[in-house]
Structures are given as C-alpha cells and as structure tokens.
Scaffold this motif. Structure first.
Motif, PDB file in Angstrom:
ATOM      1  N   TYR A  24       0.868  -1.176   0.000  1.00 50.43           N
ATOM      2  CA  TYR A  24       0.000   0.000   0.000  1.00 50.43           C
ATOM      3  C   TYR A  24       0.907   1.228   0.000  1.00 50.43           C
ATOM      4  O   TYR A  24       1.826   1.339   0.821  1.00 50.43           O
ATOM      5  CB  TYR A  24      -0.907   0.016   1.233  1.00 50.43           C
ATOM      6  CG  TYR A  24      -2.134  -0.843   1.087  1.00 50.43           C
ATOM      7  CD1 TYR A  24      -3.391  -0.274   0.897  1.00 50.43           C
ATOM      8  CD2 TYR A  24      -2.042  -2.230   1.114  1.00 50.43           C
ATOM      9  CE1 TYR A  24      -4.527  -1.063   0.748  1.00 50.43           C
ATOM     10  CE2 TYR A  24      -3.167  -3.036   0.967  1.00 50.43           C
ATOM     11  CZ  TYR A  24      -4.400  -2.437   0.778  1.00 50.43           C
ATOM     12  OH  TYR A  24      -5.524  -3.213   0.618  1.00 50.43           O
ATOM     13  N   SER A  25       0.653   2.153  -0.914  1.00 50.90           N
ATOM     14  CA  SER A  25       1.565   3.282  -1.079  1.00 50.90           C
ATOM     15  C   SER A  25       0.801   4.524  -1.505  1.00 50.90           C
ATOM     16  O   SER A  25      -0.175   4.439  -2.262  1.00 50.90           O
ATOM     17  CB  SER A  25       2.626   2.929  -2.134  1.00 50.90           C
ATOM     18  OG  SER A  25       3.564   3.965  -2.276  1.00 50.90           O
ATOM     19  N   ALA A  26       1.253   5.683  -1.008  1.00 52.19           N
ATOM     20  CA  ALA A  26       0.587   6.946  -1.348  1.00 52.19           C
ATOM     21  C   ALA A  26       1.612   8.054  -1.488  1.00 52.19           C
ATOM     22  O   ALA A  26       2.590   8.112  -0.740  1.00 52.19           O
ATOM     23  CB  ALA A  26      -0.443   7.315  -0.284  1.00 52.19           C
ATOM     24  N   SER A  27       1.385   8.932  -2.450  1.00 56.39           N
ATOM     25  CA  SER A  27       2.264  10.085  -2.685  1.00 56.39           C
ATOM     26  C   SER A  27       1.447  11.364  -2.827  1.00 56.39           C
ATOM     27  O   SER A  27       1.709  12.204  -3.677  1.00 56.39           O
ATOM     28  CB  SER A  27       3.109   9.860  -3.945  1.00 56.39           C
ATOM     29  OG  SER A  27       3.952   8.752  -3.807  1.00 56.39           O
ATOM     30  N   GLY A  28       0.436  11.500  -2.000  1.00 53.85           N
ATOM     31  CA  GLY A  28      -0.395  12.702  -2.030  1.00 53.85           C
ATOM     32  C   GLY A  28      -1.687  12.549  -2.798  1.00 53.85           C
ATOM     33  O   GLY A  28      -2.616  13.331  -2.610  1.00 53.85           O
ATOM     34  N   GLY A  29      -1.752  11.524  -3.671  1.00 56.54           N
ATOM     35  CA  GLY A  29      -2.978  11.249  -4.414  1.00 56.54           C
ATOM     36  C   GLY A  29      -3.693  10.058  -3.808  1.00 56.54           C
ATOM     37  O   GLY A  29      -3.682   9.844  -2.591  1.00 56.54           O
ATOM     38  N   LYS A  30      -4.350   9.241  -4.652  1.00 58.32           N
ATOM     39  CA  LYS A  30      -4.996   8.029  -4.162  1.00 58.32           C
ATOM     40  C   LYS A  30      -3.959   7.068  -3.585  1.00 58.32           C
ATOM     41  O   LYS A  30      -2.791   7.079  -3.972  1.00 58.32           O
ATOM     42  CB  LYS A  30      -5.753   7.335  -5.297  1.00 58.32           C
ATOM     43  CG  LYS A  30      -6.975   8.078  -5.809  1.00 58.32           C
ATOM     44  CD  LYS A  30      -7.644   7.266  -6.909  1.00 58.32           C
ATOM     45  CE  LYS A  30      -8.873   7.975  -7.461  1.00 58.32           C
ATOM     46  NZ  LYS A  30      -9.524   7.196  -8.549  1.00 58.32           N
ATOM     47  N   SER A  68      -2.337   3.640  -3.624  1.00 58.14           N
ATOM     48  CA  SER A  68      -2.186   2.581  -4.612  1.00 58.14           C
ATOM     49  C   SER A  68      -1.982   1.242  -3.915  1.00 58.14           C
ATOM     50  O   SER A  68      -1.304   1.154  -2.884  1.00 58.14           O
ATOM     51  CB  SER A  68      -0.981   2.858  -5.520  1.00 58.14           C
ATOM     52  OG  SER A  68      -1.128   4.088  -6.201  1.00 58.14           O
ATOM     53  N   VAL A  69      -2.560   0.193  -4.498  1.00 59.80           N
ATOM     54  CA  VAL A  69      -2.390  -1.170  -3.999  1.00 59.80           C
ATOM     55  C   VAL A  69      -1.686  -1.974  -5.090  1.00 59.80           C
ATOM     56  O   VAL A  69      -2.223  -2.138  -6.189  1.00 59.80           O
ATOM     57  CB  VAL A  69      -3.743  -1.822  -3.654  1.00 59.80           C
ATOM     58  CG1 VAL A  69      -3.512  -3.190  -3.018  1.00 59.80           C
ATOM     59  CG2 VAL A  69      -4.557  -0.932  -2.719  1.00 59.80           C
ATOM     60  N   PHE A  70      -0.456  -2.446  -4.775  1.00 60.29           N
ATOM     61  CA  PHE A  70       0.341  -3.171  -5.764  1.00 60.29           C
ATOM     62  C   PHE A  70       0.460  -4.647  -5.394  1.00 60.29           C
ATOM     63  O   PHE A  70       0.610  -4.993  -4.213  1.00 60.29           O
ATOM     64  CB  PHE A  70       1.756  -2.586  -5.857  1.00 60.29           C
ATOM     65  CG  PHE A  70       1.808  -1.183  -6.371  1.00 60.29           C
ATOM     66  CD1 PHE A  70       1.764  -0.920  -7.729  1.00 60.29           C
ATOM     67  CD2 PHE A  70       1.901  -0.111  -5.488  1.00 60.29           C
ATOM     68  CE1 PHE A  70       1.819   0.373  -8.210  1.00 60.29           C
ATOM     69  CE2 PHE A  70       1.950   1.191  -5.956  1.00 60.29           C
ATOM     70  CZ  PHE A  70       1.908   1.435  -7.325  1.00 60.29           C
TER      71      PHE A  70
END
Length: 651
Positions: free
Chosen positions: A408-414, A416-418
């Motif tokens: 699970y990762s985020a950079s200010g937007g939605k 993301s699930v990888f």
C-alpha cells in the motif's frame, strides 16, 4: 581545490603516517593547520589525555573564537573534572574547577550549582545529569560524539576535516596496498590518474585486477592506456619516446588489431597528428584524454572480471539511478521518501517521490553482490498518483505486507495497492482530499490503517474493499501508525504531539498521552520485536514506550540541535537513527546509549550532491546490516563487519 603547498603538506603527512612517524605527523598537522585529525583527537579524549587534547585543539581554535569552540573546550574540561571525581580525587577536581571550569560557571548559574552538587556526592553517577551514562566510559563516549558534532559545525574547521585523495608518488604505499588487495577497484582513483596523465601508474593499478589476454575488455583497457601514452609523446613532439612506446608497448596488439597498429605507425610520421582521421574528432589532447577516461569507465564496468570489485566490500553504494533501466525517472522524482527491506531480506524497495524501485539480490541482501532492478516490461508501472507534492504537508509513504505479497503506497494522491508478485497496480483507493499521510498493515488480518491529513484514521478491509471504521481523536495530521500482534492494539501518533492506542477488535480508544515535546510534522512510531514496546521518533528525541501503559521507559535527546530524520529498530532490538547532516548513530536498545557513529562522509560517495532527510531500513534477519536512502536518489547498503566500525569512531 588544494593549492600546491597544501598538496605538498598532505603528501608529507601521508608519508609520515605510512612510515609510522605518528608523533611527527601530529606535530605537522598542528603546525600546518591544514588538517585536524579527528581520530587522534578522539583517542586522546577516550584515553583521558585531556591536556594533550586541549593542546592539539588550541592550534586550530581558541576558547572564545565562537560558540562552537567554547562548547568544545567546555566538554573537554568537564570530562576532565568528572574523571577526577570518579577516582575520588576531590582536591584535583577542585583544582580543575578553579583553573579550567570557573570561566564557564560565570556564564551559567546552573553549571555552577551542578559542579557544587557533584563534589558533595559519593557516587556522581547517581546525579540526574549523569545517571543515563552510569560510568565514566559511557560519559566519555558520549562526549566524543558531542565533540565531533561541535567540530563539524564549527566554521573554523571547514576544509580541515577530510584528508584529500592525492595522486602522487609519495602515496606509493597506499597505491600498492590497493593493487595487492585485488578486491576493490577504485574507479574514481583510476580516473584521476588517467585525467592527470599518470599512464604508468594507471596501468600498474589496473594490472592488479586484470592482465592483457584475460578477455577482450581487458585488452581494450590496456590498449587505450598505451594509446594515450603514445599520443601524448607525439603531441609534445617527442618522436623518440613515441617510437619507444610503439615498439615496446603497442606492437603486442598488432596480432589483435592490425588496423589500429597501422594507424599509430602513420601518426608517427606526421608533424600534426590532429589532422589524422583517427583523432580528427578531438580538438586537442585534453579532450581526447577525457573521452578516453569515459571509454575506459564503460569498458571496466562491462568487464565481468570487475563485477564484484567496483564498490567497497564493507560499505556498498547502490546509487545506480542513472542507468538505462531507470532513466525514465526524472531528476525531480529522485527523492527517496520511503525505504524498506522485503520480509524475506532478499530485496530492497524504494519509493522515489511517486515511483517505486525494487532492487533484488541473488540471495539475502548483502554489500558485495550487485543487485538488479525488478520491473515489469513497460518499466515503471509501479507509480503512485502524484501532482507535485508539498513535502511540508504530505510525505510519500508505503507499507509492505508481512508475506511480501502486496504493497500500500501513497504520494499525495490516491492510495495505490500493488501486487508484489507481478509488480502491477491492482487498485487505487481513498481519493483525496484529505491525503493519506501514513499507512500500517495488520499482520494477522486484512485490515489496513491509513492515517489522514485531516487527523482521522481510516480502517480499510483489503478483501471486502470497504471502510470498517473511522477513528477520531487526533487534532493534527496523523504521522505514525503501528500494529502490535501481541497486544492486539493499534498505536498512532500525530502532529498534535499526542499518542493513542486503539483496540483492534472494536476500534475503541484505549489510552492517550500528550508528549511534552514541541508539535512537529515528523513524529513516527515503530514496534520492537517483542511487540510490547515501541520506538517514538521525534525531530529532536528518541524514546521507548511500554505500549500497554504508554509509559516512557527510555529517552534520548541530542545535545546538538541537528534534527533526527528517521529511526527504526534493528532485528535484534538496537536502534538505527539518521540525522539531517547525514550522520548515523546506532543505539543500544536497552539503554538508548550511543554505540556507534557513522559519519555521512564515510558511506556517501564523494563529489555527490548530498540530499538531506536520509531514511533508514533495517535488515529483517541481519542485525549488522541496514540500508540508507537519501533525497538525492542515492541508496546505500551498509554492513558492519567486525573491524569496519569501532565504537564511536568518527572518521
């Protein structure tokens, strides 16, 4: 750049040290004032040689030069005073106070009171200011740490703390040592010799790693070096020397490359070699030499004989973000914002603002084997939504599941699930505003905790893809989240300087505590392996709490106001902490006392622009290894060998 006199001084210093003339070298350091030997200074402090330490220091700065100098002298004299008290020599302690410390007590009433109190105690290590050390040895090691930082921050020591790399005949012993080791090939050293025209030294150095005939790459290396040597002789119109080089050095390449040999023979007959078609593209010898150095670098890196010899075996840099595979990442996206090992310990995952890179090793991550980038065919599909983040508001963040199967990762937007098996994005959730600020995955369920900029915590079910709960309690952005498997709780920290614990069964608030610290955007939490204690990381404090009661059991505050950029437990319970000046300190997890200091200059590549806010990841199985990511895109894997880092060695 060093002037000729400085180069001569450093060459002489190197010679003295190589020949074992240590005292002469230290005397020369003091008299020249070009190089402050921190290791020597450190040894004097740790061996309680106070007068010599102050005498050495006095040749570089005086007590009233600036506040850093004043603090440096104070630290030396204070430890001298403590040593006298530790051996119960009250008379000597009083003498030191009157002669050495009284000048400082006039500036501080609190210092005067502390000194008086210490002289009345039978056991000075029970005093509040010293109890965290326990004995003189620990206090001295802490003093060394503070002294090093004070000296490093002192403008009077700029340019005097690093010993330069000098290509010189006087460094022959160092050169021979590198050749004889045959292990670590120093590309920068080799390039310096090529660019400065030291052809024989360059060939001698390379011959310690490969010989003519080993393979075609090796043949090309020696051919290019000798070609430069030949052309330089022609450029200065020394045809006798050029003929000698052609016959003795280049004729052996005739069976390998007959056309090349013919060209060199033709050049020998010309008055102006720069009109010949083989060198016509170069304006002069300098441009040819620079081009040749670049060619050699590429050939050496492609030569399989150098595969494991291009980096240091104890500190390995993985700053290869300019290679062909990763060239699609723009320079503005190279800030390493998050870093972790896989739970298997066979790879390192980086988040560079919004693009992920997975470095894979042929086994466990180590500092010898070269890793490779694992990416899908269409390159960097492992990207988060990103619209240009203000990092004062939101930092990119990720969390990897305990079985390494999803991220699970985020950079200010939605968020993301990888899928980490296919390295493809499976889903995007939680569209902003508000933006996600931190993420934690429950190791025993499909629950994911997502901290938000608006102070709420969202509990998301990965399987049902539904929000199960919204936790409210913080009054500032959520900065840290961590699950305890043993206690069945979630712990959260916020920019409001509050810590909460939450029951994961009913998602009810259990306890809270207010930190007696200045609120800041950087407060994080990490659980110890026992799952009952957690590490609180604040910009200016490290603390270990008992999770069930939220009782603070240990804390450490740097005496120098250099911000902590990141900290985390190692797999055996030590604490790795990085600072915004690039230094790293390893702490004893049971006392939070500093064990080792690794200066940024030790592990970072020279001549690389340093990016602040380094982040750290601890190997899940090797307590002596960790990774460091910098905001200039460089990533380093560092292994502590038995002799690689002695306790509190500063240089």
């Amino acid at each position: 750049m060093y002037n000729p006199n400085q180069e001569l001084i450093f060459s002489v210093l190197k010679f003295f040290n190589e020949k074992g003339y240590k005292e002469t070298a230290h005397m020369f350091e003091r008299e020249s004032k070009c190089y402050f030997n921190r290791r020597y200074f450190e040894e004097m402090v740790l061996s309680a040689n106070w007068d010599e330490a102050e005498k050495y220091l006095s040749d570089f700065t005086q007590i009233d030069d600036n506040q850093h100098s004043t603090k440096t002298y104070f630290l030396i004299r204070r430890n001298k005073f403590l040593e006298a008290l530790d051996r119960n020599d009250r008379a000597k302690a009083l003498e030191i106070f009157k002669k050495d410390l009284k000048t400082f007590s006039d500036r501080s009433v609190d210092l005067y009171k502390e000194v008086v109190q210490l002289m009345t105690l039978d056991d000075i290590w029970k005093h509040d200011s010293l109890s965290k050390y326990g004995n003189l040895g620990n206090a001295s090691r802490n003093t060394v740490l503070q002294l090093n930082w004070m000296i490093e921050m002192n403008p009077l020591f700029i340019g005097k703390l690093e010993f330069p790399s000098i290509v010189s005949q006087s460094l022959q012993c160092l050169f021979n040592q590198r050749v004889e080791s045959g292990y670590c090939f120093d590309m920068k050293y080799f390039e310096e010799m090529m660019l400065s025209g030291n052809w024989d030294e360059a060939e001698k150095y390379i011959s310690g790693f490969t010989k003519i005939g080993d393979n075609s790459y090796s043949n090309d290396i020696f051919l290019l070096i000798r070609k430069c040597k030949f052309l330089e002789a022609l450029d200065r119109k020394d045809h006798v020397k050029a003929t000698e080089i052609l016959v003795n050095d280049l004729v052996m390449f005739k069976p390998i490359n007959g056309d090349f040999f013919k060209q060199m023979a033709q050049l020998l007959k010309l008055d102006d070699i720069w009109k010949h078609k083989s060198v016509l593209e170069f304006e002069d010898f300098e441009s040819l030499r620079r081009n040749t150095a670049l060619q050699l670098k590429n050939i050496i890196e492609a030569n399989p004989l150098f595969n494991s010899k291009l980096k240091s075996p104890s500190i390995k840099s993985q700053s290869d973000l300019d290679d062909a595979e990763s060239s699609k990442i723009s320079k503005t996206e190279r800030k390493i914002s998050a870093l972790t090992y896989t739970n298997e310990g066979d790879a390192v995952l980086l988040l560079l603002t919004n693009a992920h890179i997975l470095w894979k090793w042929p086994g466990q991550v180590n500092a010898i084997d070269r890793p490779w980038i694992c990416q899908p065919k269409d390159a960097f599909t492992m990207k988060n939504e990103y619209g240009g983040i203000n990092h004062e508001v939101v930092d990119p963040y990720f969390a990897l599941s305990t079985n390494d199967s999803y991220l699970y990762s985020a950079s200010g937007g939605k968020v993301s699930v990888f899928n980490m098996k296919t390295l493809e994005k499976e889903d995007s959730i939680m569209p902003p505003p508000p933006a996600a600020t931190c993420i934690a995955i429950d190791p025993d369920s499909n629950k994911v905790a997502i901290g938000m900029r608006n102070s709420t915590i969202i509990i998301y079910n990965r399987l049902s893809k539904e929000i199960e709960a919204e936790l409210v309690g913080h009054t500032g952005r959520v900065t840290g989240l961590a699950f305890s498997k043993a206690l069945n709780i979630l712990v959260s920290s916020g920019a409001d300087a509050k810590i909460f614990t939450w029951n994961v069964n009913r998602w009810k608030k259990r306890l809270k505590t207010l930190l007696l610290l200045r609120p800041t955007l950087y407060i994080d939490i990490w659980f110890h392996q026992d799952q009952r204690h957690f590490l609180l990381v604040h910009k200016y404090r490290l603390a270990i709490y008992r999770a069930y009661t939220l009782k603070c059991e240990l804390k450490w505050t740097p005496s120098i106001r250099i911000p902590i950029s990141f900290a985390k437990f190692s797999c055996d319970g030590q604490v790795y902490a990085s600072f915004c000046n690039g230094d790293i300190i390893i702490f004893d997890g049971s006392t939070l006392g500093p064990l080792y200091v690794i200066l940024g200059e030790v592990y970072m590549e020279k001549n690389r622009s340093f990016g602040h806010t380094p982040v750290i990841a601890a190997h899940p199985k090797k307590p002596y290894q960790f990774a460091v990511g910098l905001s200039n895109g460089d990533c380093y894997v560092i292994e502590k060998e038995e002799t690689a880092f002695d306790p509190l060695k500063m240089s």
